[in-house]
Design an enzyme around this catalytic site. Structure first.
Site, mmCIF file in Angstrom:
data_model
loop_
_atom_site.group_PDB
_atom_site.id
_atom_site.type_symbol
_atom_site.label_atom_id
_atom_site.label_comp_id
_atom_site.label_asym_id
_atom_site.label_seq_id
_atom_site.Cartn_x
_atom_site.Cartn_y
_atom_site.Cartn_z
ATOM 1 N N ASP A 3 10.196 4.366 0.419
ATOM 2 C CA ASP A 3 9.998 3.479 -0.722
ATOM 3 C C ASP A 3 9.778 4.281 -1.993
ATOM 4 O OD1 ASP A 3 7.359 4.306 -0.787
ATOM 5 O OD2 ASP A 3 6.566 2.514 0.174
ATOM 6 N N LYS A 30 10.699 -0.641 -3.764
ATOM 7 C CA LYS A 30 10.458 -1.909 -4.458
ATOM 8 C C LYS A 30 9.621 -1.603 -5.698
ATOM 9 C CE LYS A 30 10.124 -4.450 -0.062
ATOM 10 N NZ LYS A 30 11.276 -5.326 -0.177
ATOM 11 N N MET A 69 -1.809 -2.468 -7.973
ATOM 12 C CA MET A 69 -0.595 -3.069 -8.547
ATOM 13 C C MET A 69 -0.928 -4.075 -9.653
ATOM 14 S SD MET A 69 1.370 -3.552 -4.869
ATOM 15 C CE MET A 69 -0.155 -4.011 -3.999
#
Length: 496
Positions: free
Chosen positions: A34, A56, A165
């Site tokens: 990732d 992502k 995040m």
């Protein structure tokens, strides 16, 4: 049978990868990775490993989870060792559940390897304790992707909050907490790119932090900490001597860098650039003949760690061991060479002062006249002055190629990007050959020396410095002790 490893990459660098994770990466045949990682981890992989990026990023086009699941099953059933490389820990916002279900349904063997989550590591690296006997008896960790799912009146009562995040939702997090009754003066910290060279931290309060970071183009990937523990940062924060400095180490491609370990302790960000490729000589015949007649030699001279390793490898290949050297005296140049000799259970009879070959003849412990000396060395490109001086003193020198060194084909892309962006503070050279090869590789990139303007050129000793002056037009720092420790110390002293 194939196997799929769901591996936590931690913060994305080798420093914070588990030993188990390192072992898995070294043997991987397929890696599906990732966006939360670094080139450092990919460099651990075998050269023939298939690499598939499925990262992502919020707001950007990304690989659908269903496609990732299918890839894992496809390669897992093909008999390959497959690594699903995830940032942080696979079970902390790692979307492991659908992947595991897919693997189980397809009867694929799998194993989950834990990683260090940024929720724990980022506060620590920024000097913020998540727990404290008076200020924080526990902490909450959540993702900022679904803020509406939380009971904010309950969160506002907790002592310490950690959000992952949340770069794009910082203002909403602060507003929701204040609306739920949390004091506007509650300390807040944001740590971006924890554990990487570009790590940065900002501190403020619920009322001020959004405005303080308004001009920052991109906060992600970041960790947000809310609570009184943030105020302890000044007490806990340790400023390492080379904290925030980026050092480029030129080294042999096949060697793990002892120098990297030394500098990592100083807090520096380390970039390793292979500037030498060490390999077998074009022929073993001269060395084999010398080993077959070891009893005719008086001295064995070893001037490099590579010389030690290749000599003893060949000795073992020919069915001999250190006992074959029983009648020989051994001279070594340099502490590192001595260390490698000790690894083979032997102690040098003579080590010249200053750790350099130039002082070997001048300080030799006995007359060189009529001494027969075996000198395993690099096949091409070595300095001949030592052989000349030994011969002038009456010694018979038998030079045999024990290994060869060459120049890699290119500068690694991530290193070249750092050089171009002038993000490197120091470039270290531990041998003349690394300088020559670095210069050659720089010429391949156009030879623009302006990209080195902000970097200090650091040399291990006089001979290396001479080549730096010849090719790079300058040398800024030279080690006082011609060892890796000396290189480290001259950099640290420069920063004081």
């Amino acid at each position: 049978m194939g196997k799929v490893f769901l591996l936590g990459a931690g913060l994305g660098t080798r420093d914070y990868l588990t030993v188990r994770g390192w072992e898995i990466l070294k043997r991987a045949e397929v890696v599906i990775y990732d966006a939360l990682g670094s080139q450092e981890l990919l460099d651990i992989l075998p050269q023939d490993c298939l690499r598939l990026f499925v990262g992502k990023r919020g707001g950007e086009k990304s690989t659908p989870q269903g496609d990732i699941d299918r890839l894992l099953v496809e390669y897992g059933q093909s008999g390959k060792r497959v690594v699903r490389l995830k940032g942080g820990d696979p079970y902390i916002f790692g979307r492991s559940h659908p992947e595991i279900l897919a693997l189980k349904e397809a009867a694929c063997d799998f194993e989950v390897i834990p990683g260090i989550s940024s929720a724990l590591a980022a506060p620590l690296l920024a000097g913020i304790p998540l727990t404290h006997k008076d200020l924080s008896r526990g902490f909450f960790v959540g993702t900022a992707h679904s803020l509406g799912a939380f009971d904010w009146s309950a969160l506002a009562q907790l002592e310490t909050l950690v959000f992952l995040m949340g770069g794009r939702n910082l203002a909403e997090i602060c507003d929701r907490l204040m609306a739920a009754g949390r004091s506007p003066q509650t300390p807040v910290a944001i740590i971006r790119a924890a554990g990487l060279s570009e790590q940065r931290a900002w501190t403020g309060t619920l009322q001020t932090i959004t405005e303080q970071t308004a001009t920052i183009q991109k906060l992600s990937p970041c960790v947000i900490i809310v609570g009184q523990v943030v105020s302890l940062r000044e007490d806990y924060m340790y400023q390492a001597p080379l904290q925030g400095k980026t050092i480029l180490i030129t080294r042999a491609a096949s060697q793990s860098s002892e120098f990297t370990a030394l500098l990592a302790e100083t807090g520096a960000n380390i970039l390793e650039m292979p500037a030498l490729e060490i390999r077998e000589p074009s022929t073993w015949e001269p060395l084999d003949q010398a080993i077959a007649s070891l009893e005719t030699f008086n001295w064995l001279i070893l001037t490099s760690a590579n010389g030690v390793e290749y000599f003893f490898q060949r000795l073992e290949t020919l069915g001999k061991d250190a006992r074959a050297l029983g009648n020989l005296k051994i001279a070594v140049v340099g502490k590192k060479t001595e260390k490698f000799l000790r690894n083979h259970g032997l102690k040098a009879d003579y080590i010249p002062p200053d750790f350099i070959a130039d002082s070997l003849v001048e300080n030799f412990p006995e007359s060189l006249r009529h001494q027969k000396i075996l000198f395993p060395r690099v096949e091409t490109g070595g300095r001949d002055i030592l052989v000349q001086e030994l011969s002038q003193q009456g010694a018979e020198i038998v030079e045999v190629p024990a290994y060869e060194s060459g120049c890699p084909f290119r500068i690694p892309p991530h290193v070249w990007q750092a050089i171009q962006a002038q993000k490197i503070d120091f470039i270290t050279f531990a041998s003349s050959k690394t300088v020559r090869n670095f210069w050659h590789l720089l010429q391949q990139q156009g030879g623009d020396f302006r990209v080195l303007e902000k970097a200090k050129i650091v040399s291990v000793g006089p001979q290396t410095s001479q080549v730096c002056l010849e090719l790079l037009q300058r040398v800024d720092l030279e080690a006082k002790e011609y060892t890796l420790e000396g290189l480290r110390d001259v950099i640290i002293n420069h920063q004081k």
